[in-house]
Design an enzyme around this catalytic site. Structure first.
Site, PDB file in Angstrom:
ATOM      1  N   LYS A   4       0.831  -1.204   0.000  1.00 15.90           N
ATOM      2  CA  LYS A   4       0.000   0.000   0.000  1.00 15.90           C
ATOM      3  C   LYS A   4       0.863   1.251   0.000  1.00 15.90           C
ATOM      4  O   LYS A   4       0.645   2.175  -0.786  1.00 15.90           O
ATOM      5  CB  LYS A   4      -0.922   0.010   1.229  1.00 15.90           C
ATOM      6  CG  LYS A   4      -1.933   1.156   1.221  1.00 15.90           C
ATOM      7  CD  LYS A   4      -2.421   1.508   2.601  1.00 15.90           C
ATOM      8  CE  LYS A   4      -1.437   2.429   3.298  1.00 15.90           C
ATOM      9  NZ  LYS A   4      -1.945   2.968   4.575  1.00 15.90           N
ATOM     10  N   ASP A  45      -6.343   1.264   1.095  1.00 14.40           N
ATOM     11  CA  ASP A  45      -6.343   1.474   2.540  1.00 14.40           C
ATOM     12  C   ASP A  45      -7.719   1.090   3.090  1.00 14.40           C
ATOM     13  O   ASP A  45      -8.543   0.510   2.380  1.00 14.40           O
ATOM     14  CB  ASP A  45      -5.984   2.927   2.881  1.00 14.40           C
ATOM     15  CG  ASP A  45      -7.070   3.914   2.449  1.00 14.40           C
ATOM     16  OD1 ASP A  45      -8.031   3.505   1.754  1.00 14.40           O
ATOM     17  OD2 ASP A  45      -6.970   5.099   2.811  1.00 14.40           O
TER      18      ASP A  45
END
Length: 260
Positions: free
Chosen positions: A152, A170
């Site tokens: 991420k 997220d």
């Protein structure tokens, strides 16, 4: 139960019915939207926020890596408060390393897990100097070798620092993709792969921020504010409370101050 074929409700549009597709031998739910509907969703997001921005303050790729790594299990506003003073004195790996772990801890002690994060900041600074000449690498494969940097974080850096179209999943994006049935998936990696398949290429660069901001300010975790949603008429979430879209107008520019 497996062999029983259920009929669609008489007035429900066919795309709204969850179906499955085979990918790599595994079944997964499809998007609840036709390609034209996905196009319209992102067209409206583009009208609303033509130039969406991430809300983590940074001054260069290095400070962005640090800020995103620090943001795990923390809010962007909380990270920004801690990093303003930190980045004013340490905006390169060399300066961060000279600062030392103890002093880094002092700057970020208001952030959750700050002790471990301070270790990672020093360790990633060391690795950047030793393996990459003090420069932040431009590939995901290299970025994820840095301490405290996962997929991420790498995707955020690739997008925000180097202009590469990526989707960093997220908590907001994971929730939105599943809640509105845009790109259902059981894991962040599944959602990322699904979003990359369904989002039109010409919207991909900003899609990450559009979805995050939509989840943060409209489609909130506890209660989605459907009356403020510009895609309320298109949305196929079972949780939605309104079918009338909010007026489609450009929002005021985001106020994202520079660090320092």
């Amino acid at each position: 139960m497996k062999n029983v074929k259920l009929k669609s409700p008489p007035h429900e549009p066919k795309p709204a019915k969850a179906t499955t597709r085979r990918t790599g031998g595994r079944a997964g739910p499809r998007s609840a939207y036709r390609p034209a509907e996905v196009e319209e969703i992102f067209r409206r997001f583009a009208v609303q926020r033509p130039e969406p921005k991430g809300e983590l303050e940074h001054v260069n790729p290095f400070t962005l890596v640090v800020a995103v790594a620090l943001s795990a299990q923390a809010t962007d506003s909380g990270v920004n408060k801690a990093t303003r003073q930190l980045f004013a004195v340490a905006d390169t790996p060399e300066k961060m390393l000279a600062l030392g772990e103890e002093r880094v801890r002092d700057y970020i002690k208001t952030i959750g897990l700050y002790r471990n994060k301070a270790k990672n900041v020093i360790a990633l600074s060391e690795k950047l100097i030793a393996d990459f000449g003090g420069e932040v690498p431009r590939t995901r494969e290299e970025l994820v070798t840095l301490p405290g940097v996962g997929r991420k974080t790498a995707n955020v850096v690739l997008s925000m620092a180097f202009g590469q179209p990526t989707i960093a999943v997220d908590t907001h994006i994971f929730r939105i993709a599943n809640r509105i049935r845009l790109a259902p998936g059981k894991t962040p990696d599944e959602v990322e792969a699904h979003l990359l398949r369904v989002i039109p290429k010409h919207y991909l660069f900003h899609a990450h921020h559009w979805l995050i901001l939509h989840g943060r300010y409209v489609c909130k975790a506890r209660r989605p504010e459907c009356e403020r949603c510009v895609i309320a008429d298109l949305c196929r979430s079972p949780e939605k409370t309104c079918d009338v879209p909010a007026p489609l107008v450009e929002l005021p520019p985001q106020m994202v101050p520079a660090a320092g």
